[in-house]
Scaffold this motif. Structure first.
Motif, mmCIF file in Angstrom:
data_model
loop_
_atom_site.group_PDB
_atom_site.id
_atom_site.type_symbol
_atom_site.label_atom_id
_atom_site.label_comp_id
_atom_site.label_asym_id
_atom_site.label_seq_id
_atom_site.Cartn_x
_atom_site.Cartn_y
_atom_site.Cartn_z
ATOM 1 N N LEU A 94 -23.546 6.332 -7.195
ATOM 2 C CA LEU A 94 -23.706 5.175 -6.326
ATOM 3 C C LEU A 94 -24.962 5.381 -5.508
ATOM 4 C CD1 LEU A 94 -22.495 2.574 -5.037
ATOM 5 C CD2 LEU A 94 -21.393 4.070 -3.383
ATOM 6 N N GLY A 95 -25.710 4.348 -5.337
ATOM 7 C CA GLY A 95 -26.923 4.451 -4.533
ATOM 8 C C GLY A 95 -27.657 3.133 -4.520
ATOM 9 N N ILE A 96 -28.963 3.220 -4.386
ATOM 10 C CA ILE A 96 -29.804 2.030 -4.409
ATOM 11 C C ILE A 96 -30.272 1.819 -5.846
ATOM 12 C CG2 ILE A 96 -31.866 0.920 -3.486
ATOM 13 C CD1 ILE A 96 -29.682 1.511 -1.398
ATOM 14 N N ARG A 97 -30.016 0.624 -6.367
ATOM 15 C CA ARG A 97 -30.445 0.294 -7.731
ATOM 16 C C ARG A 97 -31.700 -0.557 -7.649
ATOM 17 N NH1 ARG A 97 -26.823 -3.760 -10.555
ATOM 18 N NH2 ARG A 97 -28.105 -5.145 -9.303
ATOM 19 N N TYR A 98 -32.723 -0.127 -8.363
ATOM 20 C CA TYR A 98 -33.975 -0.868 -8.478
ATOM 21 C C TYR A 98 -34.046 -1.392 -9.899
ATOM 22 C CZ TYR A 98 -35.317 1.716 -4.279
ATOM 23 O OH TYR A 98 -35.369 2.249 -3.014
ATOM 24 N N ILE A 99 -34.082 -2.705 -10.051
ATOM 25 C CA ILE A 99 -34.328 -3.276 -11.375
ATOM 26 C C ILE A 99 -35.840 -3.453 -11.458
ATOM 27 C CG2 ILE A 99 -33.960 -5.218 -12.931
ATOM 28 C CD1 ILE A 99 -31.205 -5.575 -11.658
ATOM 29 N N CYS A 100 -36.433 -2.746 -12.424
ATOM 30 C CA CYS A 100 -37.892 -2.670 -12.520
ATOM 31 C C CYS A 100 -38.369 -3.147 -13.879
ATOM 32 C CB CYS A 100 -38.355 -1.223 -12.339
ATOM 33 S SG CYS A 100 -37.821 -0.460 -10.808
ATOM 34 N N ARG A 101 -39.614 -3.555 -13.922
ATOM 35 C CA ARG A 101 -40.264 -3.862 -15.184
ATOM 36 C C ARG A 101 -41.303 -2.782 -15.431
ATOM 37 N NH1 ARG A 101 -41.164 -9.385 -15.377
ATOM 38 N NH2 ARG A 101 -39.062 -9.420 -16.152
ATOM 39 N N ILE A 102 -41.153 -2.101 -16.561
ATOM 40 C CA ILE A 102 -42.082 -1.049 -16.987
ATOM 41 C C ILE A 102 -42.533 -1.381 -18.393
ATOM 42 C CG2 ILE A 102 -42.368 1.406 -17.489
ATOM 43 C CD1 ILE A 102 -40.155 1.963 -15.417
ATOM 44 N N ARG A 103 -43.832 -1.627 -18.551
ATOM 45 C CA ARG A 103 -44.397 -1.981 -19.864
ATOM 46 C C ARG A 103 -43.654 -3.136 -20.524
ATOM 47 N NH1 ARG A 103 -46.292 3.573 -22.868
ATOM 48 N NH2 ARG A 103 -47.830 4.160 -21.309
ATOM 49 N N GLY A 104 -43.285 -4.142 -19.741
ATOM 50 C CA GLY A 104 -42.637 -5.329 -20.271
ATOM 51 C C GLY A 104 -41.145 -5.200 -20.484
ATOM 52 N N LYS A 105 -40.586 -4.025 -20.228
ATOM 53 C CA LYS A 105 -39.152 -3.813 -20.427
ATOM 54 C C LYS A 105 -38.468 -3.705 -19.073
ATOM 55 C CE LYS A 105 -35.840 -0.815 -22.707
ATOM 56 N NZ LYS A 105 -35.624 0.379 -23.501
ATOM 57 N N THR A 106 -37.299 -4.339 -18.940
ATOM 58 C CA THR A 106 -36.529 -4.278 -17.705
ATOM 59 C C THR A 106 -35.617 -3.059 -17.752
ATOM 60 O OG1 THR A 106 -36.596 -6.680 -17.503
ATOM 61 C CG2 THR A 106 -34.920 -5.526 -16.224
ATOM 62 N N VAL A 107 -35.691 -2.219 -16.708
ATOM 63 C CA VAL A 107 -34.884 -1.002 -16.631
ATOM 64 C C VAL A 107 -34.225 -0.918 -15.260
ATOM 65 C CG1 VAL A 107 -36.341 0.250 -18.270
ATOM 66 C CG2 VAL A 107 -36.806 0.422 -15.826
ATOM 67 N N LYS A 108 -33.126 -0.168 -15.203
ATOM 68 C CA LYS A 108 -32.432 0.082 -13.942
ATOM 69 C C LYS A 108 -32.728 1.515 -13.512
ATOM 70 C CE LYS A 108 -28.650 -3.041 -15.016
ATOM 71 N NZ LYS A 108 -27.216 -3.120 -15.354
ATOM 72 N N LEU A 109 -33.273 1.651 -12.329
ATOM 73 C CA LEU A 109 -33.615 2.940 -11.747
ATOM 74 C C LEU A 109 -32.742 3.116 -10.511
ATOM 75 C CD1 LEU A 109 -35.584 5.401 -11.627
ATOM 76 C CD2 LEU A 109 -37.115 3.924 -10.313
ATOM 77 N N PHE A 110 -32.079 4.259 -10.387
ATOM 78 C CA PHE A 110 -31.166 4.500 -9.282
ATOM 79 C C PHE A 110 -31.685 5.617 -8.389
ATOM 80 C CE2 PHE A 110 -28.607 2.595 -12.562
ATOM 81 C CZ PHE A 110 -27.750 1.757 -11.879
ATOM 82 N N ASN A 111 -31.498 5.451 -7.080
ATOM 83 C CA ASN A 111 -31.793 6.494 -6.106
ATOM 84 C C ASN A 111 -30.483 6.805 -5.398
ATOM 85 O OD1 ASN A 111 -32.562 8.128 -3.993
ATOM 86 N ND2 ASN A 111 -34.272 6.865 -3.357
ATOM 87 N N ASP A 112 -29.929 7.980 -5.695
ATOM 88 C CA ASP A 112 -28.663 8.415 -5.113
ATOM 89 C C ASP A 112 -28.960 9.551 -4.136
ATOM 90 O OD1 ASP A 112 -26.067 9.110 -4.514
ATOM 91 O OD2 ASP A 112 -25.496 9.639 -6.557
ATOM 92 N N GLU A 113 -29.178 9.199 -2.870
ATOM 93 C CA GLU A 113 -29.477 10.158 -1.805
ATOM 94 C C GLU A 113 -30.659 11.058 -2.161
ATOM 95 O OE1 GLU A 113 -26.040 12.193 -0.332
ATOM 96 O OE2 GLU A 113 -24.877 10.347 -0.211
ATOM 97 N N GLY A 114 -31.733 10.448 -2.636
ATOM 98 C CA GLY A 114 -32.950 11.188 -2.956
ATOM 99 C C GLY A 114 -33.024 11.719 -4.374
ATOM 100 N N HIS A 115 -31.957 11.554 -5.142
ATOM 101 C CA HIS A 115 -31.946 11.963 -6.548
ATOM 102 C C HIS A 115 -32.116 10.710 -7.408
ATOM 103 C CE1 HIS A 115 -30.647 16.025 -5.556
ATOM 104 N NE2 HIS A 115 -29.852 15.454 -4.664
ATOM 105 N N TRP A 116 -33.189 10.683 -8.182
ATOM 106 C CA TRP A 116 -33.513 9.510 -9.006
ATOM 107 C C TRP A 116 -32.988 9.713 -10.412
ATOM 108 C CZ3 TRP A 116 -35.917 5.232 -7.024
ATOM 109 C CH2 TRP A 116 -36.510 5.360 -5.768
ATOM 110 N N PHE A 117 -32.437 8.636 -10.991
ATOM 111 C CA PHE A 117 -31.959 8.713 -12.382
ATOM 112 C C PHE A 117 -31.941 7.340 -13.021
ATOM 113 C CE2 PHE A 117 -28.027 7.888 -10.068
ATOM 114 C CZ PHE A 117 -27.313 7.041 -10.894
ATOM 115 N N MET A 118 -31.909 7.370 -14.355
ATOM 116 C CA MET A 118 -31.703 6.167 -15.167
ATOM 117 C C MET A 118 -30.516 6.452 -16.073
ATOM 118 S SD MET A 118 -35.620 5.233 -16.224
ATOM 119 C CE MET A 118 -35.158 3.847 -17.229
ATOM 120 N N GLU A 119 -29.894 5.389 -16.586
ATOM 121 C CA GLU A 119 -28.814 5.549 -17.538
ATOM 122 C C GLU A 119 -29.405 5.858 -18.907
ATOM 123 O OE1 GLU A 119 -25.919 2.279 -15.410
ATOM 124 O OE2 GLU A 119 -27.295 1.647 -16.976
#
Length: 78
Positions: free
Chosen positions: A52-77
């Protein structure tokens, strides 16, 4: 099928209010991918990988991805 997290390094900027703005991700093999645009930011859970954390929906090279920041730890699914 097991869904896992891909832990990432993230290059980010911080504004005067302390808000985090991710600018690029550094992939597991060291490649750097610029974030073209952040489309949405909200507190949310990763339903596929857990966490659980802050979810950033981002566009990278034309693709939509979900990037998560969970208390300073960044991850993607994965």
């Amino acid at each position: 099928m097991i869904i896992m997290k891909i832990n990432l390094e993230v290059i980010a900027a911080f504004d005067l209010d302390g808000n985090v703005h991710p600018k690029a991700i550094i992939w597991e093999d060291g490649r750097v991918f610029e974030i073209d645009r952040v489309l949405d930011v909200r507190r949310a859970a990763s339903l596929k990988a857990g966490g659980l954390g802050i979810r950033y929906i981002c566009r990278i090279r034309g693709k939509t991805v979900k990037l998560f920041n969970d208390e300073g730890h960044w991850f993607m699914e994965k």
